[in-house]
Write an enzyme that holds these catalytic residues in place. Structure first.
Site, PDB file in Angstrom:
ATOM      1  N   GLY A  14       5.034  -5.488  -3.327  1.00  0.00           N
ATOM      2  CA  GLY A  14       3.616  -5.534  -3.697  1.00  0.00           C
ATOM      3  C   GLY A  14       2.737  -4.703  -2.784  1.00  0.00           C
ATOM      4  O   GLY A  14       1.637  -5.097  -2.439  1.00  0.00           O
ATOM      5  N   THR A  16       1.084  -0.625  -2.362  1.00  0.00           N
ATOM      6  CA  THR A  16       0.322   0.203  -3.309  1.00  0.00           C
ATOM      7  C   THR A  16       1.176   0.509  -4.536  1.00  0.00           C
ATOM      8  O   THR A  16       0.691   0.474  -5.675  1.00  0.00           O
ATOM      9  CB  THR A  16      -0.118   1.508  -2.625  1.00  0.00           C
ATOM     10  OG1 THR A  16      -0.830   1.160  -1.435  1.00  0.00           O
ATOM     11  CG2 THR A  16      -1.022   2.323  -3.511  1.00  0.00           C
ATOM     12  N   ALA A  17       2.464   0.802  -4.317  1.00  0.00           N
ATOM     13  CA  ALA A  17       3.328   1.160  -5.456  1.00  0.00           C
ATOM     14  C   ALA A  17       3.479  -0.022  -6.410  1.00  0.00           C
ATOM     15  O   ALA A  17       3.335   0.126  -7.638  1.00  0.00           O
ATOM     16  CB  ALA A  17       4.694   1.613  -4.954  1.00  0.00           C
ATOM     17  N   SER A  39       6.703 -10.229  -0.412  1.00  0.00           N
ATOM     18  CA  SER A  39       6.860 -11.112   0.733  1.00  0.00           C
ATOM     19  C   SER A  39       5.763 -10.852   1.760  1.00  0.00           C
ATOM     20  O   SER A  39       5.697  -9.760   2.334  1.00  0.00           O
ATOM     21  CB  SER A  39       8.241 -10.859   1.348  1.00  0.00           C
ATOM     22  OG  SER A  39       8.257 -11.287   2.680  1.00  0.00           O
ATOM     23  N   ILE A  42       7.141  -9.910   5.176  1.00  0.00           N
ATOM     24  CA  ILE A  42       7.510  -8.503   5.408  1.00  0.00           C
ATOM     25  C   ILE A  42       6.251  -7.631   5.462  1.00  0.00           C
ATOM     26  O   ILE A  42       6.138  -6.741   6.291  1.00  0.00           O
ATOM     27  CB  ILE A  42       8.478  -8.009   4.309  1.00  0.00           C
ATOM     28  CG1 ILE A  42       9.798  -8.758   4.415  1.00  0.00           C
ATOM     29  CG2 ILE A  42       8.703  -6.500   4.419  1.00  0.00           C
ATOM     30  CD1 ILE A  42      10.813  -8.403   3.358  1.00  0.00           C
ATOM     31  N   ALA A  50      -5.751   8.502   1.932  1.00  0.00           N
ATOM     32  CA  ALA A  50      -6.353   9.720   1.374  1.00  0.00           C
ATOM     33  C   ALA A  50      -5.613  10.088   0.096  1.00  0.00           C
ATOM     34  O   ALA A  50      -4.393   9.941   0.014  1.00  0.00           O
ATOM     35  CB  ALA A  50      -6.260  10.852   2.385  1.00  0.00           C
ATOM     36  N   LYS A  78     -13.819  12.607  -1.258  1.00  0.00           N
ATOM     37  CA  LYS A  78     -13.054  13.652  -0.562  1.00  0.00           C
ATOM     38  C   LYS A  78     -13.108  14.930  -1.392  1.00  0.00           C
ATOM     39  O   LYS A  78     -12.712  14.929  -2.559  1.00  0.00           O
ATOM     40  CB  LYS A  78     -11.602  13.164  -0.404  1.00  0.00           C
ATOM     41  CG  LYS A  78     -10.661  14.198   0.156  1.00  0.00           C
ATOM     42  CD  LYS A  78      -9.250  13.634   0.321  1.00  0.00           C
ATOM     43  CE  LYS A  78      -8.279  14.725   0.731  1.00  0.00           C
ATOM     44  NZ  LYS A  78      -6.883  14.272   0.730  1.00  0.00           N
ATOM     45  N   GLU A 341      -0.696  16.511   2.638  1.00  0.00           N
ATOM     46  CA  GLU A 341      -1.524  16.858   1.477  1.00  0.00           C
ATOM     47  C   GLU A 341      -1.804  15.623   0.624  1.00  0.00           C
ATOM     48  O   GLU A 341      -2.113  15.731  -0.566  1.00  0.00           O
ATOM     49  CB  GLU A 341      -0.865  17.964   0.658  1.00  0.00           C
ATOM     50  CG  GLU A 341      -0.956  19.352   1.302  1.00  0.00           C
ATOM     51  CD  GLU A 341      -2.355  19.989   1.211  1.00  0.00           C
ATOM     52  OE1 GLU A 341      -3.224  19.423   0.535  1.00  0.00           O
ATOM     53  OE2 GLU A 341      -2.555  21.052   1.830  1.00  0.00           O
TER      54      GLU A 341
HETATM   55  C1  LIG Z   1       2.223   7.458   8.260  1.00  0.00           C
HETATM   56  C2  LIG Z   1       1.960   7.427   6.797  1.00  0.00           C
HETATM   57  C3  LIG Z   1       0.723   7.859   6.300  1.00  0.00           C
HETATM   58  C4  LIG Z   1       0.478   7.888   4.923  1.00  0.00           C
HETATM   59  N1  LIG Z   1      -0.701   8.379   4.449  1.00  0.00           N
HETATM   60  C5  LIG Z   1      -0.856   8.530   3.120  1.00  0.00           C
HETATM   61  C6  LIG Z   1      -2.026   9.108   2.570  1.00  0.00           C
HETATM   62  O1  LIG Z   1      -2.972   9.450   3.279  1.00  0.00           O
HETATM   63  N2  LIG Z   1      -2.105   9.269   1.236  1.00  0.00           N
HETATM   64  C7  LIG Z   1      -1.096   8.887   0.406  1.00  0.00           C
HETATM   65  O2  LIG Z   1      -1.191   9.097  -0.810  1.00  0.00           O
HETATM   66  N3  LIG Z   1      -0.016   8.264   0.892  1.00  0.00           N
HETATM   67  C8  LIG Z   1       0.135   8.101   2.214  1.00  0.00           C
HETATM   68  N4  LIG Z   1       1.250   7.490   2.689  1.00  0.00           N
HETATM   69  C9  LIG Z   1       2.203   6.906   1.756  1.00  0.00           C
HETATM   70  C10 LIG Z   1       1.661   5.560   1.268  1.00  0.00           C
HETATM   71  O3  LIG Z   1       1.417   4.727   2.370  1.00  0.00           O
HETATM   72  C11 LIG Z   1       2.671   4.900   0.335  1.00  0.00           C
HETATM   73  O4  LIG Z   1       3.036   5.801  -0.667  1.00  0.00           O
HETATM   74  C12 LIG Z   1       2.071   3.699  -0.326  1.00  0.00           C
HETATM   75  O5  LIG Z   1       1.493   2.833   0.603  1.00  0.00           O
HETATM   76  C13 LIG Z   1       3.108   2.962  -1.126  1.00  0.00           C
HETATM   77  O6  LIG Z   1       3.953   2.218  -0.326  1.00  0.00           O
HETATM   78  P1  LIG Z   1       4.949   1.255  -1.067  1.00  0.00           P
HETATM   79  O7  LIG Z   1       4.182   0.320  -1.917  1.00  0.00           O
HETATM   80  O8  LIG Z   1       6.006   2.073  -1.708  1.00  0.00           O
HETATM   81  O9  LIG Z   1       5.661   0.477   0.141  1.00  0.00           O
HETATM   82  P2  LIG Z   1       5.141  -0.708   1.100  1.00  0.00           P
HETATM   83  O10 LIG Z   1       3.691  -0.649   1.351  1.00  0.00           O
HETATM   84  O11 LIG Z   1       6.072  -0.691   2.268  1.00  0.00           O
HETATM   85  O12 LIG Z   1       5.401  -2.024   0.259  1.00  0.00           O
HETATM   86  C14 LIG Z   1       6.665  -2.582   0.141  1.00  0.00           C
HETATM   87  C15 LIG Z   1       6.538  -3.937  -0.515  1.00  0.00           C
HETATM   88  O13 LIG Z   1       7.828  -4.461  -0.741  1.00  0.00           O
HETATM   89  C16 LIG Z   1       7.879  -5.796  -0.252  1.00  0.00           C
HETATM   90  N5  LIG Z   1       9.256  -6.090   0.116  1.00  0.00           N
HETATM   91  C17 LIG Z   1      10.097  -5.342   0.867  1.00  0.00           C
HETATM   92  N6  LIG Z   1      11.269  -5.996   1.021  1.00  0.00           N
HETATM   93  C18 LIG Z   1      11.159  -7.157   0.329  1.00  0.00           C
HETATM   94  C19 LIG Z   1      12.016  -8.260   0.121  1.00  0.00           C
HETATM   95  N7  LIG Z   1      13.230  -8.333   0.674  1.00  0.00           N
HETATM   96  N8  LIG Z   1      11.554  -9.270  -0.616  1.00  0.00           N
HETATM   97  C20 LIG Z   1      10.310  -9.250  -1.156  1.00  0.00           C
HETATM   98  N9  LIG Z   1       9.447  -8.238  -0.984  1.00  0.00           N
HETATM   99  C21 LIG Z   1       9.877  -7.219  -0.241  1.00  0.00           C
HETATM  100  C22 LIG Z   1       6.903  -5.811   0.904  1.00  0.00           C
HETATM  101  O14 LIG Z   1       6.499  -7.119   1.207  1.00  0.00           O
HETATM  102  C23 LIG Z   1       5.787  -4.964   0.325  1.00  0.00           C
HETATM  103  O15 LIG Z   1       4.983  -5.758  -0.512  1.00  0.00           O
HETATM  104  C24 LIG Z   1       1.490   7.422   4.051  1.00  0.00           C
HETATM  105  C25 LIG Z   1       2.683   6.926   4.544  1.00  0.00           C
HETATM  106  C26 LIG Z   1       2.934   6.930   5.902  1.00  0.00           C
HETATM  107  C27 LIG Z   1       4.242   6.390   6.423  1.00  0.00           C
END
Ligand SMILES: Cc1cc2nc3c(=O)[nH]c(=O)nc-3n(C[C@H](O)[C@H](O)[C@H](O)COP(=O)(O)OP(=O)(O)OC[C@H]3O[C@@H](n4cnc5c(N)ncnc54)[C@H](O)[C@@H]3O)c2cc1C
Length: 500
Positions: A14, A16-17, A39, A42, A50, A78, A341
């Site tokens: 849960g 952003t993705a 979770s 986690i 951005a 932006k 970017e």
């Molecule tokens: C340093 C950095 C800077 C960034 N800056 C930008 C930016 O400026 N612009 C941009 O577009 N993107 C940026 N990104 C990328 C952006 O942060 C991610 O694309 C975005 O936040 C999506 O993350 P996610 O949802 O895939 O993963 P996460 O935010 O890691 O979410 C993972 C989810 O899975 C859950 N989960 C994991 N394991 C389990 C489990 N066993 N059981 C239940 N739940 C679980 C967690 O609780 C969490 O809810 C950046 C990334 C990094 C590392």
């Protein structure tokens, strides 16, 4: 109803993705139940502030009101990214979202500028309203009237990543998505075909579904750990593998752009929000220490730090298969390109769009997953090349890191593009590429890649007439930008968050 229709979708994760996927999947027919398990223990990666302009169409698809969205996420506008110290130390250029000038008689505008650049044509930025407005800290949305230069503006957003996920969560839950709090301990595969059958939580609850969306972040709990999709490592081209993130107090003026400042072994970001500034340092652990990276980050802040820096590690690359059997990976579980970017959230958006366009039934025809995987691969590679360009096209040689990236071999696709540009300032985009010709020109020129000549077709126009047009364009852009409200005033008037 098709008896083969998917009835149960489970989004695992849960961040952003996960919540972007959940919000978009509310468009599925009512017979499809969408659940999301995440979770709190986690947590999420907590960065990602951005964006690039297409996010506005994602919000529009969902019917999200821009002002409400910005108020709820402490968001700002932006107009592009300012790159500092990238070509040479002391250099500054803007990669703007809007176009440079306008094409004349079928010839690209930048070709005319190349023709007259040594003859007092000014800087390329002077011909882009987004860039000029950004430098003046001004903002207004684009005009729909194509006859005015205001129609050339394009904008994206900066926002608080945590508030954005919460905003999408409220949106999705209000439209029937069911959230389950829990930590997945096990992924069960069907013995007969290896499809995902269910996930089991640490408290023993079992969650079955027909279709699974892996949004578990870098760990790729389903796509990698259970299904072994494989990872293509791109760190030979993009050696940065760590980041530190820290918020700082808001300072004036409120800039309508992200800043990226090249550092000794990577770069630092600065993202202005209404209530604070987001900062970070992306760096290569092979070329600097964590302590030096932290010092560089904290020394570079322009406001007081509001927390301790948070450390993140990553390996740049992409999941070889982003859709395997009945599981699709979105977000960090599908691969990672550093945020130079601001493309990661866009990659989620684009993955969600592809998923909706190719939404399967229980037969899971491999033609669907093959198409998804092929399109995703092309998109990841195109963005990868654009990001590598920033490193390769440097003249810096003051640290081992910059010497390494300026001399490293690069993908053929990128090498061909740079050569073509050097030969006469031409850019050809292939297929449905994300970055426009203007984006490529902005970075190539901004980082001092000098074309040997220009398109001969740009010589057809009379020199005096051309100089007059160029001067006229510069003047109208400057005047228009100066008449725009400041970014701060625009926000105060239209979308101020209460707590700012
Ligand atoms: C340093 C950095 C800077 C960034 N800056 C930008 C930016 O400026 N612009 C941009 O577009 N993107 C940026 N990104 C990328 C952006 O942060 C991610 O694309 C975005 O936040 C999506 O993350 P996610 O949802 O895939 O993963 P996460 O935010 O890691 O979410 C993972 C989810 O899975 C859950 N989960 C994991 N394991 C389990 C489990 N066993 N059981 C239940 N739940 C679980 C967690 O609780 C969490 O809810 C950046 C990334 C990094 C590392």
């Amino acid at each position: 109803m098709n008896p083969n229709q998917i009835r149960e979708v489970l989004i695992v994760g849960g961040g952003t993705a996960g919540w972007m996927a959940a919000a978009a999947l509310t468009r599925l027919p009512p017979g499809v139940r969408v659940r999301l398990v995440e979770s709190e223990e986690i947590g999420t990666v907590g960065v990602g502030e951005a964006t690039i302009p297409p996010l506005a169409s994602f919000n529009a698809l969902l019917g999200i009101n821009e002002a409400d969205f910005l108020r709820s996420t402490q968001g700002t506008f932006k107009l592009g990214i300012e790159f500092v110290d990238w070509g040479r130390r002391g250099d500054r250029y803007i990669h703007p979202f809007g176009a440079f000038g306008m094409d004349l008689e079928g010839v690209k505008f930048h070709q005319y500028w190349l023709r007259r650049r040594q003859a007092g044509a000014g800087s390329l930025d002077d011909y882009c309203l987004s860039a000029v407005a950004a430098r003046l800290n001004r903002f207004t949305p684009a005009s729909p009237d194509p006859r005015t230069v205001l129609s050339s503006l394009r904008h994206a957003y900066h926002f608080d990543a945590g508030l954005y996920a919460a905003y999408l969560r409220r949106f999705a839950e209000a439209r029937g998505v069911e959230r389950i709090e829990g930590k997945v301990a096990q992924v069960l595969l069907r013995p007969e075909d290896g499809f995902v059958d269910a996930v089991v939580l640490t408290d023993g609850r079992r969650l079955d579904a027909d279709f699974f969306i892996d949004c578990t972040g870098f760990r790729g709990l389903l796509i990698e750990q259970a299904l072994g999709a494989g990872y293509e490592d791109w760190s030979r081209w993009l050696p940065c593998d760590r980041a530190l993130a820290v918020p700082s107090a808001r300072v004036e003026p409120l800039t309508p752009y992200t800043r990226s400042t090249a550092d000794a072994a990577g770069w630092r970001w600065r993202i202005p929000l209404q209530h604070r500034t987001g900062n970070g340092h992306v760096y290569a652990s092979g070329f600097t220490s964590d302590a030096a990276a932290e010092t560089a980050l904290l020394d570079g802040l322009d406001g007081a730090p509001l927390a301790e820096p948070r450390a993140l590690r990553f390996t740049t690359g992409r999941r070889r298969q982003q859709w395997v059997k009945n599981c699709v990976a979105l977000g960090l579980s599908s691969g990672f390109l550093e945020p130079l970017e601001s493309t990661s959230i866009h990659l989620i958006q684009s993955g969600v769009s592809k998923l909706l366009a190719l939404f399967p039934d229980k037969a899971f025809d491999p033609a669907l997953s093959d198409t998804f995987n092929r399109l995703s691969q092309v998109q990841f590679e195109q963005i990868r090349d654009f990001i590598i360009l920033h490193y390769k096209a440097t003249q810096r040689d003051d640290t081992a890191f910059w010497r390494h990236v300026s001399q490293m071999p690069i993908p053929e696709t990128l090498a061909r593009r740079i050569e073509l540009f050097r030969a006469g300032g031409r850019i050809f985009r292939e297929g449905d590429e994300l970055f426009s010709e203007a984006s490529w020109v902005a970075v190539l020129i901004g980082q001092n890649i000098q074309p040997q000549g220009h398109d001969p077709l740009a010589d057809a126009m009379d020199e005096g007439a051309l100089d007059q047009r160029l001067a006229g364009l510069r003047a109208v852009i400057d005047k228009t930008a100066r008449a725009m409200p400041t970014h701060e005033a625009f926000i105060a008037r239209h979308c101020a968050s209460g707590a700012a």
